[in-house]
Design a protein around this motif. Structure first.
Motif, PDB file in Angstrom:
ATOM      1  N   HIS A   1       0.739  -1.256  -0.010  1.00 11.32           N
ATOM      2  CA  HIS A   1       0.045  -0.051  -0.047  1.00 11.32           C
ATOM      3  C   HIS A   1       0.982   1.064  -0.060  1.00 11.32           C
ATOM      4  N   ASP A   2       1.984   1.203   0.834  1.00 15.67           N
ATOM      5  CA  ASP A   2       2.958   2.470   0.762  1.00 15.67           C
ATOM      6  C   ASP A   2       3.557   2.742  -0.264  1.00 15.67           C
TER       7      ASP A   2
ATOM      8  N   GLN B   1      -8.894   4.858  -1.835  1.00 18.44           N
ATOM      9  CA  GLN B   1      -9.174   3.972  -3.153  1.00 18.44           C
ATOM     10  C   GLN B   1      -8.078   3.022  -3.300  1.00 18.44           C
ATOM     11  N   CYS B   2      -6.939   3.472  -2.774  1.00 10.35           N
ATOM     12  CA  CYS B   2      -5.722   2.300  -2.988  1.00 10.35           C
ATOM     13  C   CYS B   2      -6.061   1.079  -2.164  1.00 10.35           C
ATOM     14  N   GLU B   3      -6.244   1.351  -0.970  1.00 12.68           N
ATOM     15  CA  GLU B   3      -6.621   0.387   0.097  1.00 12.68           C
ATOM     16  C   GLU B   3      -7.868  -0.421  -0.612  1.00 12.68           C
TER      17      GLU B   3
ATOM     18  N   TYR C   1       2.064   5.936  -7.477  1.00 12.62           N
ATOM     19  CA  TYR C   1       0.914   6.502  -8.259  1.00 12.62           C
ATOM     20  C   TYR C   1       0.053   7.472  -7.730  1.00 12.62           C
ATOM     21  N   GLU C   2      -0.537   8.192  -8.380  1.00 13.52           N
ATOM     22  CA  GLU C   2      -1.507   9.341  -7.862  1.00 13.52           C
ATOM     23  C   GLU C   2      -2.797   8.834  -7.713  1.00 13.52           C
ATOM     24  N   VAL C   3      -2.898   8.345  -6.494  1.00 11.74           N
ATOM     25  CA  VAL C   3      -4.303   7.791  -5.781  1.00 11.74           C
ATOM     26  C   VAL C   3      -4.426   8.032  -4.416  1.00 11.74           C
ATOM     27  N   GLU C   4      -5.765   8.181  -4.299  1.00  9.55           N
ATOM     28  CA  GLU C   4      -6.082   8.190  -2.785  1.00  9.55           C
ATOM     29  C   GLU C   4      -5.784   7.223  -1.905  1.00  9.55           C
ATOM     30  N   ALA C   5      -5.613   7.167  -0.468  1.00  6.86           N
ATOM     31  CA  ALA C   5      -5.357   6.388   0.380  1.00  6.86           C
ATOM     32  C   ALA C   5      -6.487   5.305   0.581  1.00  6.86           C
TER      33      ALA C   5
ATOM     34  N   LEU D   1       1.093   3.876  -2.984  1.00 13.69           N
ATOM     35  CA  LEU D   1       0.772   5.512  -2.681  1.00 13.69           C
ATOM     36  C   LEU D   1       1.889   6.341  -3.087  1.00 13.69           C
ATOM     37  N   GLU D   2       3.252   5.967  -2.830  1.00 12.78           N
ATOM     38  CA  GLU D   2       4.256   6.770  -3.420  1.00 12.78           C
ATOM     39  C   GLU D   2       4.316   6.893  -4.978  1.00 12.78           C
TER      40      GLU D   2
END
Length: 91
Positions: free
Chosen positions: A56-57, A69-71, A63-67, A60-61
């Motif tokens: 996840h970390d 949505q990424c989760e 790609y441009e994605v909200e936390a 986030l580093e």
């Protein structure tokens, strides 16, 4: 939770930089699966056992994605890979 690839699969990258994705053959059911872009990146990360949080970390580093949505997307991908027997919980 630590993830690792299953021993019941073989995979290959279609290009060294993952731009074309990864193909996985499940040795259990003989099915081929293709992962593109972000899913291919996740697959490359779990070639060595690692936690969902560390994946996840990294995402986030990179790609441009909200936390949130990424989760959600990562959870869905992990659940799908588990269901297909392509990954397993590590120790």
């Amino acid at each position: 939770m630590v993830l690792t690839v299953s021993k019941d699969q073989v995979s290959a990258t279609l290009t060294p930089d993952l731009t074309e994705g990864i193909v996985i053959l499940s040795l259990k059911d003989g099915m081929y699966y293709e992962l593109k872009e972000v899913a291919a990146r996740v697959w490359s990360l779990i070639q060595q056992p690692c936690s969902i949080q560390s994946i996840h970390d990294v995402l986030l580093e990179e790609y441009e994605v909200e936390a949130g949505q990424c989760e959600a997307d990562l959870t869905a991908l992990v659940e799908d890979l588990f269901r297909r027997g392509l990954i397993e919980k590590g120790k």
